[in-house]
Write a protein that holds these residues in place. Structure first.
Motif, PDB file in Angstrom:
ATOM      1  N   ASP A 162       0.818  -1.215   0.000  1.00 35.03           N
ATOM      2  CA  ASP A 162       0.000   0.000   0.000  1.00 35.03           C
ATOM      3  C   ASP A 162       0.851   1.265   0.000  1.00 35.03           C
ATOM      4  O   ASP A 162       0.434   2.304   0.496  1.00 35.03           O
ATOM      5  CB  ASP A 162      -0.980   0.022   1.181  1.00 35.03           C
ATOM      6  N   VAL A 163       2.067   1.162  -0.513  1.00 34.73           N
ATOM      7  CA  VAL A 163       2.923   2.318  -0.760  1.00 34.73           C
ATOM      8  C   VAL A 163       3.530   2.138  -2.149  1.00 34.73           C
ATOM      9  O   VAL A 163       3.516   1.041  -2.712  1.00 34.73           O
ATOM     10  CB  VAL A 163       4.045   2.469   0.295  1.00 34.73           C
ATOM     11  N   SER A 164       4.090   3.214  -2.679  1.00 36.27           N
ATOM     12  CA  SER A 164       4.633   3.167  -4.036  1.00 36.27           C
ATOM     13  C   SER A 164       6.094   2.763  -4.094  1.00 36.27           C
ATOM     14  O   SER A 164       6.589   2.342  -5.138  1.00 36.27           O
ATOM     15  CB  SER A 164       4.457   4.536  -4.711  1.00 36.27           C
ATOM     16  N   SER A 165       6.808   2.912  -2.971  1.00 39.49           N
ATOM     17  CA  SER A 165       8.225   2.563  -2.959  1.00 39.49           C
ATOM     18  C   SER A 165       8.690   2.333  -1.534  1.00 39.49           C
ATOM     19  O   SER A 165       8.025   2.728  -0.566  1.00 39.49           O
ATOM     20  CB  SER A 165       9.065   3.676  -3.597  1.00 39.49           C
ATOM     21  N   ALA A 166       9.866   1.719  -1.410  1.00 41.43           N
ATOM     22  CA  ALA A 166      10.443   1.451  -0.092  1.00 41.43           C
ATOM     23  C   ALA A 166      10.744   2.737   0.664  1.00 41.43           C
ATOM     24  O   ALA A 166      10.787   2.742   1.902  1.00 41.43           O
ATOM     25  CB  ALA A 166      11.714   0.618  -0.252  1.00 41.43           C
ATOM     26  N   ALA A 167      10.938   3.827  -0.054  1.00 44.18           N
ATOM     27  CA  ALA A 167      11.283   5.102   0.577  1.00 44.18           C
ATOM     28  C   ALA A 167      10.166   5.635   1.469  1.00 44.18           C
ATOM     29  O   ALA A 167      10.402   6.505   2.310  1.00 44.18           O
ATOM     30  CB  ALA A 167      11.623   6.131  -0.494  1.00 44.18           C
ATOM     31  N   GLU A 168       8.955   5.113   1.315  1.00 47.99           N
ATOM     32  CA  GLU A 168       7.813   5.604   2.089  1.00 47.99           C
ATOM     33  C   GLU A 168       7.651   4.897   3.431  1.00 47.99           C
ATOM     34  O   GLU A 168       6.683   5.154   4.152  1.00 47.99           O
ATOM     35  CB  GLU A 168       6.529   5.441   1.272  1.00 47.99           C
ATOM     36  N   LEU A 169       8.595   4.037   3.794  1.00 43.74           N
ATOM     37  CA  LEU A 169       8.445   3.228   5.004  1.00 43.74           C
ATOM     38  C   LEU A 169       9.202   3.781   6.206  1.00 43.74           C
ATOM     39  O   LEU A 169       9.368   3.087   7.206  1.00 43.74           O
ATOM     40  CB  LEU A 169       8.891   1.791   4.725  1.00 43.74           C
ATOM     41  N   GLY A 170       9.674   4.999   6.119  1.00 41.59           N
ATOM     42  CA  GLY A 170      10.272   5.632   7.284  1.00 41.59           C
ATOM     43  C   GLY A 170      11.765   5.457   7.425  1.00 41.59           C
ATOM     44  O   GLY A 170      12.330   5.804   8.463  1.00 41.59           O
TER      45      GLY A 170
END
Length: 246
Positions: A162-170
């Motif tokens: 439910d995110v577009s990339s790994a960069a959105e995981l904090g």
């Protein structure tokens, strides 16, 4: 393709009325000594996990959260005798039924994520925590990750995050495993309105690190003797440089 997706969604919606998701089971069980642990691996299971399926099974105990936790702990003792590792089998959310509308939406995951983040930041504060997340549990982990301070996230058999990339995981490193015999590989990774979880985290464009899983099926990632279990245990121990890449 579009008609096929609509047909599947309609079938799932109909079945949801007939087979409601399980409710109410909450089990958090620690394997190893949490008091002295430097590293803690938290296993977050996917769909159809209840008190009845949390642990046990003589044929394939590793497919349950409790059996998987014991498998990780046993592998750690082989890879690093004396390692101060504890493994938590965490069922702190309403795991949806596999055949239900909830299994293709984020509602259960979002509620579970708040509980998982609280457990990590309060109960496990001060320890190096890795999240090991199977199937729908990977959606829970992705939503819990921002602000949790976890050292790493490993997802396997994931339907999407439910995110577009790994960069959105904090900022935590994201590891992804996808076994060659896992039926989840054939499930379209997309989002159609409120249904689905977006792109495949195993796609190189997603920005994750891929770990080798061999010929793992959907429930085989924590199978003793397998390459997947070894790699997940190395991630839990903070030995990322030794993980074999997928």
């Amino acid at each position: 393709m579009f008609r096929r997706i609509l047909a599947v969604a309609a079938a799932v919606a109909l079945t949801y009325v007939i087979v409601p998701p399980p409710r109410g089971d909450r089990i958090i069980r620690v394997y190893g000594d949490l008091r002295t642990a430097e590293h803690v691996a938290v296993i977050v299971p996917g769909t159809d996990t209840t008190a009845a399926t949390f642990d046990g099974g003589r044929v394939r105990p590793y497919i349950t959260p409790g059996g998987g936790a014991r498998a990780v702990l046993a592998e750690a003792r082989v890879l690093e005798p004396g390692a101060r590792l504890a493994v938590v089998a965490w069922l702190g959310y309403d795991s949806p039924a596999t055949v239900s509308l909830e299994t293709v939406t984020v509602e259960s995951a979002a509620k579970g994520a708040a509980e998982l983040r609280r457990y990590v930041t309060e109960t496990l504060r001060g320890r190096r925590v890795s999240l090991l997340c199977h199937s729908y549990g990977s959606v829970v982990c992705a939503k819990a990750a921002p602000g949790s301070g976890v050292a790493g996230i490993a997802v396997f058999g994931s339907p999407g995050l439910d995110v577009s990339s790994a960069a959105e995981l904090g900022g935590a490193p994201l590891w992804v495993g996808s076994g060659s015999r896992d039926w989840m590989r054939d499930v379209p990774k997309l989002r159609l309105g409120p249904l689905g979880f977006g792109p495949d985290p195993a796609d190189p464009a997603f920005g994750a690190r891929l770990f080798a899983t061999g010929a793992a099926g959907h429930s085989d990632y924590l199978k003793p003797g397998g390459e997947s279990l070894r790699n997940l245990t190395l991630i839990a121990l903070g030995r990322a440089g030794e993980v074999s890449r997928g």
